[in-house]
Motif scaffolding. Structure first.
Motif, PDB file in Angstrom:
ATOM      1  N   ASP A 162       0.889  -1.162   0.000  1.00 36.99           N
ATOM      2  CA  ASP A 162       0.000   0.000   0.000  1.00 36.99           C
ATOM      3  C   ASP A 162       0.926   1.211   0.000  1.00 36.99           C
ATOM      4  OD1 ASP A 162      -1.647   2.147   0.593  1.00 36.99           O
ATOM      5  OD2 ASP A 162      -2.763   1.104   2.173  1.00 36.99           O
ATOM      6  N   HIS A 163       0.683   2.156  -0.905  1.00 35.16           N
ATOM      7  CA  HIS A 163       1.605   3.298  -0.982  1.00 35.16           C
ATOM      8  C   HIS A 163       1.715   4.031   0.352  1.00 35.16           C
ATOM      9  CE1 HIS A 163       1.121   2.477  -5.204  1.00 35.16           C
ATOM     10  NE2 HIS A 163       1.987   3.416  -5.541  1.00 35.16           N
ATOM     11  N   ALA A 164       0.577   4.214   1.033  1.00 31.93           N
ATOM     12  CA  ALA A 164       0.602   4.949   2.308  1.00 31.93           C
ATOM     13  C   ALA A 164       1.437   4.191   3.330  1.00 31.93           C
ATOM     14  CB  ALA A 164      -0.822   5.136   2.815  1.00 31.93           C
TER      15      ALA A 164
END
Ligand code: PDD
Length: 285
Positions: free
Chosen positions: A99-101
């Motif tokens: 997940d990028h976050a």
């Protein structure tokens, strides 16, 4: 070769990390390269300060105090044979579902350190200087962070290799020079050393700082300011610095000689001062 990974020392062949590591997946991490002379880390406090700046830049908590890092670094130096080494220190945001976050709650960062023998440039290279090309600086706007995401730098360095050269000098906005793909660059004109400012468009080099300090303490005229493309091409001398290359003369640029086409007086002076400084620092330690 003995490496350090997440609190343990081991042969490099035994070192394993998760394929979900955010360093592997996103290039989400930062690094340092620290030269070691006569088994002592060079300018360690400054390297650890820059590491903190990089960690702050990517909002990752520093997993160790400076004393903690110093202990690990000294242990790794002791476990490797070479007198002169270069340490590669690498921290990623750790392994988590893709997940990028940022992972929330945060996961353990991955800490990796290795040591290789430090091979400074051979005498022939000091005498001949190196050839460089120029290319547009197409990197992001946080080049002050020593990020492990180095694809632009990799492609820019390979352009030089493909052209039979050693390094690519980067030009931002067709207007001014920032640095090399993996080095800092100085211009010499009429006996004055010119250095680009340490802003968000270049890595604040530790060697760069040493060279400017040596200029200041030895009465060498110098100025820190933006350097226009025309000044790069009109230079009397061009110099390259990095932890592994120390100080090198650039004697050809885009196929044409720089100044006389031979390493100049400023190179000779600064290279000698740098060698003396290394010896003095090691004697004092
Ligand atoms: N690179 N600029 C960039 C983009 C660099 O990658 C480096 C060093 C420098 C010089 O910084 P220093 O003097 O602190 O080494 C400037 C290292 C050697 C590397 O990535 O291997």
């Amino acid at each position: 070769m003995t490496i350090y990974l997440n609190g343990q020392y081991m042969p490099i062949e035994e070192a394993k990390i998760s394929v979900l590591d955010r360093g592997f997946i996103f290039g989400d991490g930062v690094y340092e390269v620290i030269p070691v002379y006569s088994r002592k880390a060079f300018r360690l406090a400054e390297h650890l300060r820059r590491l903190q700046h990089s960690l702050d830049g990517i909002k990752l908590a520093n997993p160790h105090s400076d004393n903690g890092w110093t202990d690990i670094i000294n242990e790794l130096i002791a476990r490797n044979a070479a007198q002169d080494q270069y340490l590669y220190l690498h921290i990623t945001r750790g392994a988590a579902k893709r997940d990028h976050a940022f992972p929330n709650p945060p996961v353990k960062p991955t800490l990796f350190m290795m040591s290789n023998p430090l091979l400074t440039p051979p005498a022939e290279l000091l005498h001949s200087g190196i050839a460089c090309i120029t290319a547009p600086d197409n990197r992001w706007l946080r080049c002050d962070i020593k990020a492990i995401a180095l694809l632009p730098n990799v492609l820019l360095r390979q352009m030089a290799i493909d052209a039979g050269c050693a390094e690519t000098i980067l030009i931002r906005d067709e207007a001014f020079m920032t640095e090399g793909a993996a080095s800092n660059i100085f211009v010499v004109k009429n006996g004055k050393l010119l250095a680009p400012p340490k802003d968000n468009l270049m890595l604040p080099g530790i060697t760069y700082d040493v060279v400017l300090e040596l200029a200041a303490t030895n009465g060498i005229p110098h100025e820190v300011r933006r350097i226009a493309v025309a000044e790069v091409f009109g230079a009397d001398e061009l110099l390259l610095t990095s932890s592994t290359k120390e100080v090198l003369a650039i004697t050809r640029l885009d196929g044409k000689p720089v100044g006389t086409g031979k390493p100049g007086a400023m190179f000779a002076r600064l290279h000698a001062l740098y060698q003396d400084f290394k010896r003095d620092v090691m004697r004092a330690a």
